[in-house]
Scaffold this motif. Sequence first.
Motif, mmCIF file in Angstrom:
data_model
loop_
_atom_site.group_PDB
_atom_site.id
_atom_site.type_symbol
_atom_site.label_atom_id
_atom_site.label_comp_id
_atom_site.label_asym_id
_atom_site.label_seq_id
_atom_site.Cartn_x
_atom_site.Cartn_y
_atom_site.Cartn_z
ATOM 1 N N PRO A 220 0.795 -1.242 0.000
ATOM 2 C CA PRO A 220 0.000 0.000 0.000
ATOM 3 C C PRO A 220 0.825 1.290 0.000
ATOM 4 O O PRO A 220 0.380 2.302 -0.528
ATOM 5 N N ASP A 221 2.005 1.269 0.567
ATOM 6 C CA ASP A 221 2.796 2.499 0.708
ATOM 7 C C ASP A 221 3.607 2.763 -0.566
ATOM 8 O O ASP A 221 4.836 2.646 -0.581
ATOM 9 N N GLN A 222 2.901 3.128 -1.619
ATOM 10 C CA GLN A 222 3.530 3.380 -2.920
ATOM 11 C C GLN A 222 2.950 4.658 -3.532
ATOM 12 O O GLN A 222 2.110 4.605 -4.437
ATOM 13 N N PRO A 223 3.379 5.831 -3.065
ATOM 14 C CA PRO A 223 2.801 7.092 -3.555
ATOM 15 C C PRO A 223 2.897 7.255 -5.075
ATOM 16 O O PRO A 223 1.981 7.806 -5.698
ATOM 17 N N ASP A 224 3.987 6.781 -5.679
ATOM 18 C CA ASP A 224 4.153 6.939 -7.122
ATOM 19 C C ASP A 224 3.033 6.246 -7.896
ATOM 20 O O ASP A 224 2.621 6.709 -8.964
ATOM 21 N N GLU A 225 2.550 5.124 -7.348
ATOM 22 C CA GLU A 225 1.454 4.409 -8.022
ATOM 23 C C GLU A 225 0.158 5.211 -7.950
ATOM 24 O O GLU A 225 -0.640 5.206 -8.893
ATOM 25 N N VAL A 226 -0.043 5.900 -6.828
ATOM 26 C CA VAL A 226 -1.229 6.761 -6.693
ATOM 27 C C VAL A 226 -1.152 7.891 -7.721
ATOM 28 O O VAL A 226 -2.144 8.215 -8.392
ATOM 29 N N ARG A 227 0.020 8.492 -7.864
ATOM 30 C CA ARG A 227 0.205 9.548 -8.867
ATOM 31 C C ARG A 227 -0.017 9.004 -10.282
ATOM 32 O O ARG A 227 -0.722 9.625 -11.095
ATOM 33 N N ASP A 228 0.566 7.849 -10.574
ATOM 34 C CA ASP A 228 0.406 7.267 -11.917
ATOM 35 C C ASP A 228 -1.049 6.935 -12.209
ATOM 36 O O ASP A 228 -1.511 7.080 -13.341
ATOM 37 N N ARG A 229 -1.766 6.501 -11.184
ATOM 38 C CA ARG A 229 -3.196 6.229 -11.369
ATOM 39 C C ARG A 229 -3.934 7.517 -11.702
ATOM 40 O O ARG A 229 -4.834 7.524 -12.559
ATOM 41 N N GLY A 230 -3.544 8.617 -11.066
ATOM 42 C CA GLY A 230 -4.131 9.907 -11.400
ATOM 43 C C GLY A 230 -3.856 10.284 -12.847
ATOM 44 O O GLY A 230 -4.739 10.801 -13.549
ATOM 45 N N CYS A 231 -2.634 10.055 -13.311
ATOM 46 C CA CYS A 231 -2.269 10.369 -14.701
ATOM 47 C C CYS A 231 -3.123 9.572 -15.690
ATOM 48 O O CYS A 231 -3.569 10.103 -16.714
ATOM 49 N N ILE A 232 -3.343 8.290 -15.375
ATOM 50 C CA ILE A 232 -4.144 7.456 -16.277
ATOM 51 C C ILE A 232 -5.591 7.926 -16.281
ATOM 52 O O ILE A 232 -6.224 8.038 -17.341
ATOM 53 N N TYR A 233 -6.133 8.217 -15.099
ATOM 54 C CA TYR A 233 -7.518 8.707 -15.043
ATOM 55 C C TYR A 233 -7.663 10.018 -15.819
ATOM 56 O O TYR A 233 -8.669 10.245 -16.504
ATOM 57 N N GLU A 234 -6.655 10.878 -15.713
ATOM 58 C CA GLU A 234 -6.706 12.140 -16.448
ATOM 59 C C GLU A 234 -6.713 11.875 -17.954
ATOM 60 O O GLU A 234 -7.474 12.498 -18.709
ATOM 61 N N ARG A 235 -5.888 10.934 -18.396
ATOM 62 C CA ARG A 235 -5.831 10.583 -19.812
ATOM 63 C C ARG A 235 -7.174 10.006 -20.283
ATOM 64 O O ARG A 235 -7.606 10.220 -21.417
ATOM 65 N N LEU A 236 -7.844 9.279 -19.395
ATOM 66 C CA LEU A 236 -9.137 8.674 -19.725
ATOM 67 C C LEU A 236 -10.297 9.653 -19.541
ATOM 68 O O LEU A 236 -11.454 9.276 -19.711
ATOM 69 N N GLU A 237 -9.956 10.886 -19.169
ATOM 70 C CA GLU A 237 -10.942 11.951 -18.931
ATOM 71 C C GLU A 237 -11.885 11.624 -17.775
ATOM 72 O O GLU A 237 -13.035 12.045 -17.750
ATOM 73 N N CYS A 238 -11.361 10.855 -16.810
ATOM 74 C CA CYS A 238 -12.078 10.621 -15.553
ATOM 75 C C CYS A 238 -11.530 11.646 -14.554
ATOM 76 O O CYS A 238 -10.683 11.338 -13.706
ATOM 77 N N PHE A 239 -11.997 12.876 -14.702
ATOM 78 C CA PHE A 239 -11.326 13.997 -14.059
ATOM 79 C C PHE A 239 -11.457 13.993 -12.538
ATOM 80 O O PHE A 239 -10.523 14.366 -11.827
ATOM 81 N N ARG A 240 -12.628 13.602 -12.022
ATOM 82 C CA ARG A 240 -12.787 13.556 -10.565
ATOM 83 C C ARG A 240 -11.833 12.540 -9.940
ATOM 84 O O ARG A 240 -11.205 12.797 -8.918
ATOM 85 N N ALA A 241 -11.765 11.370 -10.556
ATOM 86 C CA ALA A 241 -10.867 10.330 -10.041
ATOM 87 C C ALA A 241 -9.415 10.786 -10.135
ATOM 88 O O ALA A 241 -8.606 10.540 -9.224
#
Length: 277
Positions: A220-241
């Motif tokens: 669970p302690d993987q901040p970079d994965e949380v950031r990368d998940r945000g980048c993917i959601y942004e690319r998918l236009e899931c802006f809230r996520a």
Amino acid sequence: MNERLAKIAEVLDQDLNLAEAALLIAMEEYPGLDIDSYLRKLDELAAGVQQRLPAQVGLEETLLTLNQFLFVEQGFSGDTDNYDDPRNNFLNEVLDRKRGIPITLSIIYMEVGRRLGIPLKGVSFPGHFLVKFSTREGEVVLDPFSGGNLMSKEDLVEMLEETYGGTTDNGHAPLERLLTAAGTREILVRMLRNLKGTYLRREQYDKALTVIDRILLIQPDQPDEVRDRGCIYERLECFRAALENFQSYLALRPSSGDAPDVHRRIAELKQIVACLN
């Protein structure tokens, strides 16, 4: 499957079953996967080696027999032609196709070795996963991707130079530290990151998101994965996520080097989300 993997992820690292966890990860892609049948395949490989060993045998001869059986008789090898094939990250596929990348071939090598009583450990070496074992004279490093070849210090330095594109005396960790044994969770997360990279290069973003969820379940302690998940959601236009993940990332790592860029993206996403309301 999530529940079973979650239960495994709660087990102490030294008690984690590496092969079973790797096969559970593969179930995301292969829902009907018979995990027990693949664990039996590993048992059968170990039995094949055992049958070829004399009654009294040392570690060196056991390893030579293991290499001969796996890489010559059985034909396991590194997939140099289609290295980035997603199947190379799934243990069931590697057992079926007998082709893989360093980490999956190393998992098979370690698991068969464990069944033979060989104390092999994984090494999360930069750019190329390896295996090692300890002797009275010191540690011995092997490369299952190249048929279990013995790696000299010169080989390892050359591998580092290939990974970093030049000299290795530029602030990287000493060689000894890079050869530290990897824990089971570390091995699973590295395998998943390989798979994530493969999916991202193929623009299979939904699958990449699932892989990130698996990483965070195991470690669970993987901040970079949380950031990368945000980048993917942004690319998918899931802006809230995307906004939620970037905010979570900054909460976990407020002083990160990329914090100014993430703050800017959060501000932009807030404007977009406001317009969606």
